[in-house]
Every structure is written in C-alpha cells, then in structure tokens.
Design an enzyme around this catalytic site. Structure first.
Site, mmCIF file in Angstrom:
data_model
loop_
_atom_site.group_PDB
_atom_site.id
_atom_site.type_symbol
_atom_site.label_atom_id
_atom_site.label_comp_id
_atom_site.label_asym_id
_atom_site.label_seq_id
_atom_site.Cartn_x
_atom_site.Cartn_y
_atom_site.Cartn_z
ATOM 1 N N LYS A 79 0.841 -1.197 0.000
ATOM 2 C CA LYS A 79 0.000 0.000 0.000
ATOM 3 C C LYS A 79 0.875 1.246 0.000
ATOM 4 C CE LYS A 79 -3.974 1.985 2.501
ATOM 5 N NZ LYS A 79 -4.875 1.806 3.661
ATOM 6 N N SER A 154 -9.661 1.936 2.853
ATOM 7 C CA SER A 154 -8.788 2.667 1.946
ATOM 8 C C SER A 154 -7.807 1.770 1.204
ATOM 9 C CB SER A 154 -8.003 3.717 2.739
ATOM 10 O OG SER A 154 -7.187 3.105 3.728
ATOM 11 N N SER A 178 -10.007 -0.609 7.104
ATOM 12 C CA SER A 178 -9.494 -0.443 5.744
ATOM 13 C C SER A 178 -8.723 -1.621 5.181
ATOM 14 C CB SER A 178 -8.620 0.822 5.672
ATOM 15 O OG SER A 178 -9.411 1.973 5.809
#
Length: 485
Positions: A79, A154, A178
């Site tokens: 990420k 996210s 998330s």
C-alpha cells in the site's frame, strides 16, 4: 493467474523441485498487471527493474541451495502509505507525488528479509481517508468482480490486486476497517492484527492510536505466513508491543470443537442487508457442525462508535498532517506572497476534499473550548466500547458477525454523501477502537459480489482467530471463487 491460486507451500514445493523459478513468478505478475490494470487500476507505481533483478538473484540462490526466507519469491504489493526506500510513496495524494523516501518501513524491511519480491505500490484513498478508493487523487481502483463497483477502501488497491491475481499477496493498513472491508468487497482474506503487533514505523500516519498494518491474501494459511513474517517488536515504534510471537501456522489445525462464539445483535440489526445476515447465519451453522457453540450477545455502545471514531481519527489526522506544509514534506505551491500564503496554497492545492474535511473536523474538535465536549468525550466512549469487548470475551472465545453491512456499491453512488459512506464501517470501527484482532473471510455472494465474515478475537490472540477462519475455509468453497475479468 492459476500460479497465484496455489498455496504458499505449493509454490515453494515447485520452486524447490525446480519446476518453477522466481523469475517466472515475477513475469506472471507483470503479465497479469499488463493484462488487467487498464480495467482495475490497482497500482500507482511499479518496481519492475528492481523486482526482476531481485528475482534473478533469488534464482541463483535457489540453484546454489542458499538460505531462503519465509516468503521466498512471492510477488507482493505494498500500500502506498508504507514508505519504501528508492520507490515513490505518494499516499495517493498530489501533496506527495514526488516523495522518494530515503528509508523503508519496518514492515517493508521484514518482507524483504523474508524474501518477498515487491512488485509495486498500490492505490488507496488519499492518506488512507475513505472507504471506497474513490478518494485517490490519481484514479479510483475498480472491483475485479464488477468494474462498475468499488473495491472498498482505503486499501482498495491492495485488495483488488490480490483478487485480480496481479500479486500473490499485499500489505494494507487498517484504521477503521481499511483492510477488512475491501477484503470483504473483493472476496479475499484480510487480517487486522492487534494494535501494536506489527510495527507502524514507516507507515504514514493517519490516526496513530488506530493505524495497523496487515496482510491481504487469497487464503487464511497465507495470511498466517505473512503475519509471521511482519509481526514483532520494533524499538523504532513507541507503540510496538513487546510480546512473544507464536507460530501462527501451527494454529491451523481445523479443530474448533468447544469454541464459544458471541454474535452481537447490534451487528445483525437495522441497516444490515438481509443477504449478508443470511450468509453470516449460514456460517454459524458451519461452526455448529464443527462442534463450536454460539449465542447472541450485546455490544451496547456500538451505536456511538462511528461518531467517536470520526472525532478521534480526524483529530489525530489534523495533528499528523500538520507536517505537510510545503516546507518539510511534499509539493510546494508556486509564487506565494509570503510564508503564511505558502502554507495556505500548498495545503489547498495538495490535499483533496476528504482529507480537508477530516482536517477541519479534527482541528475543530481539538480547538480551545471544544476539546472537552468532543475529543475528550469521544475518548471516554472509546473506553466504554473497549469495555464491551472485554465483557464479552470473559465468556466467549470469539465474536463473529458481518464485515460490512452490504456488498460493494457502485462507483459514484455514495461519494457525494460522506455520512452514508461512513456508515459502511459500522461493523469494523468498534474493533479498531478496542484494538483487538479481526479477520475477514469470504462467506457468500449477493448479485455476483462477495460477502465477508468478520471473526474477532481477544488482544494478541491471533492464533484463535486464524484457527477459526481456517476451519471455516476448510469446510466451505467461498474462498475458491474468482472474479471473471
């Protein structure tokens, strides 16, 4: 894609038997990215030259019988809020579009030490603020099951890349859900460890008392392996827990006989899609057939969780993002009139609408005259929510419910309604406030979109969480379903 459907042990067996090379794994990853990325848009930055060079070095080591790490040769995505030396880390924000870190996060270093191959950096909601990946300043990632739908957020890029077979596994970060929510939307496994189990050093902070790094994988066994590689005490992280790390894979016995499960009535009440509730109830029948027992319980302060979370998380974001001012980090605005004007223009141009919204909310909650009424009261509610979990765990080994109240929604459907968007985290936020571990595993579908089952455990009891998730997976086929891109 079939290569990445293999379990870790199967991949390593093929590598050991010279039936497969690391270069072939990396080639397969980039070929799949080239094939699917126009539709999915999971990546922001690729690491192709370095990844191929690393693969060649690993294959040489394989031929010579050299040492190999736990995740040897596995293509991984990271990420884009986890800093990586020499590889852009943008947090999907225009503010950091040129940020090339001079060090790596502890979790990234541990992946490297375990011999995983970093394929690239994955798309996300800007600064991890969002639940749909539509808040990326680059482009929205799309759900591989239906590209008209969101992948969740996210960590939407992290989930979509695994579901689409672009990488073998990925790392995400979970502040209020998330990792778990996008895992549920994309039909894969997502594990949020206990707060403090995995180092946050090098994770660009959103809400420091909530953020936690964790794995997204195709199956529970691989999640256990990745957690084994990244968990552990880190002196660089003041919130890192100095606890003994067990052998997580040894817990995957398939035996859940006698396990006591609590099912919160608040997680199956108003606002929960009937198809999601049905999938959860069917999952509980599986546990019953395996010798576990379940009863309805109550987490009475759940209704206050979202309000408390957004006050606390936004307040911490307001403080953490103050460093992005055009001087120390990020892109500086052109032609400011003076220092204050430079701050104002840099932040106005660099941050997107959702980030600005949360900074404003957090700054207000922390301001003189409002601190006690909002931030302090939210902290007190957080203590009550943690107490709810503590009380249930006195009698039960696990808590089980849905990961999200509905399957994924269409792109553009909720982005203009922040309050509705925030409500999608009603089942995951209380877990984050309590700091306990939870995993999302596939448990069904609705209209061709996956549904996630959330299994919640006691603090630092990831072994029981993984054991229960693995047992469910072993007796169902939901995790074997793949999107048809």
């Amino acid at each position: 894609m079939a290569l990445f459907d293999l379990r870790l042990q199967e991949v390593h067996n093929q590598l050991n038997n010279k039936e497969l090379s690391v270069a072939e794994l990396v080639d397969a990853s980039y070929a799949r990215i080239k094939e699917t990325e126009p539709a999915i848009q999971a990546f922001i930055t690729l690491n192709e030259d370095n990844a191929r060079a690393q693969a060649l070095e690993m294959d040489k080591r394989l031929q010579e019988g050299g040492e190999r790490g736990l995740l040897f040769g596995l293509p991984a995505g990271i990420k884009d809020n986890i800093v990586t030396e020499g590889l852009l880390t943008t947090c999907a924000s225009q503010f950091l579009r040129n940020y090339n870190p001079i060090y790596s996060a502890t979790s990234a270093l541990k992946l490297k030490a375990a011999d995983a191959v970093t394929i690239g950096k994955l798309n996300m909601d800007e600064f991890a603020m969002g639940g749909s990946n539509e808040n990326s300043s680059y482009y929205p990632t799309r759900n591989p099951w239906n590209t008209e739908y969101v992948p969740g957020g996210s960590s939407g890029g992290s989930a979509a890349s695994v579901a689409a077979g672009q990488v073998y596994f990925s790392l995400g970060s979970d502040t209020g859900g998330s990792i778990r929510q996008p895992a549920a939307y994309c039909g894969i496994v997502g594990l949020k460890p206990t707060y403090g189990l995995v180092s946050r050093f090098g994770l660009v902070a959103f809400a420091s008392s909530l953020d936690q790094i964790g794995p997204l994988t195709k199956n529970v066994e691989d999640a256990a392996y990745v957690l084994q590689a990244i968990a552990g005490y880190d002196k660089n992280d003041s919130t890192s827990a100095n606890v003994e790390i067990p052998d997580y894979t040894a817990a995957l016995t398939g035996d859940v006989k006698g396990l006591r499960i609590g099912v919160p009535k608040e997680y199956l009440g108003a606002g929960i899609d009937p198809r999601v509730k049905e999938a959860v109830m069917n999952a509980l029948k599986v546990y019953e057939s395996l010798g576990a027992t379940w009863e309805e319980v109550s987490l009475p302060h759940t209704e206050y969780a979202i309000a408390a979370y957004y006050l606390l998380a936004s307040s911490e974001a307001s403080s953490n993002l103050a460093r992005f001012d055009g001087v120390r980090y990020g892109v500086r605005a052109d032609n400011p009139d003076n220092l204050i004007d430079m701050y104002r223009k840099s932040r106005s141009q660099g941050f997107g609408p959702e980030v600005k919204r949360r900074i404003m909310l957090g700054t207000y909650a922390l301001s003189s005259g409002y601190y006690d009424a909002y931030y302090l009261k939210a902290q007190k509610v957080r203590t009550l929510i943690k107490g709810d979990f503590d009380n249930v765990f006195k009698q039960y080994d696990l808590i089980i419910g849905p990961t999200a109240p509905t399957p994924a929604f269409r792109i553009g459907e909720q982005v203009g309604d922040p309050l509705t968007m925030y409500l999608n985290d009603i089942c995951t936020i209380p877990v984050s406030l309590a700091g306990v571990p939870a995993i999302s595993v596939p448990c069904g579908t609705a209209d061709g979109l996956p549904i996630g089952l959330q299994i919640i455990g006691k603090a630092f009891d990831e072994t029981t969480v993984l054991r229960a998730a693995h047992a469910f997976e072993a007796h169902t086929d939901h995790h074997k379903l793949r999107p048809q891109l």
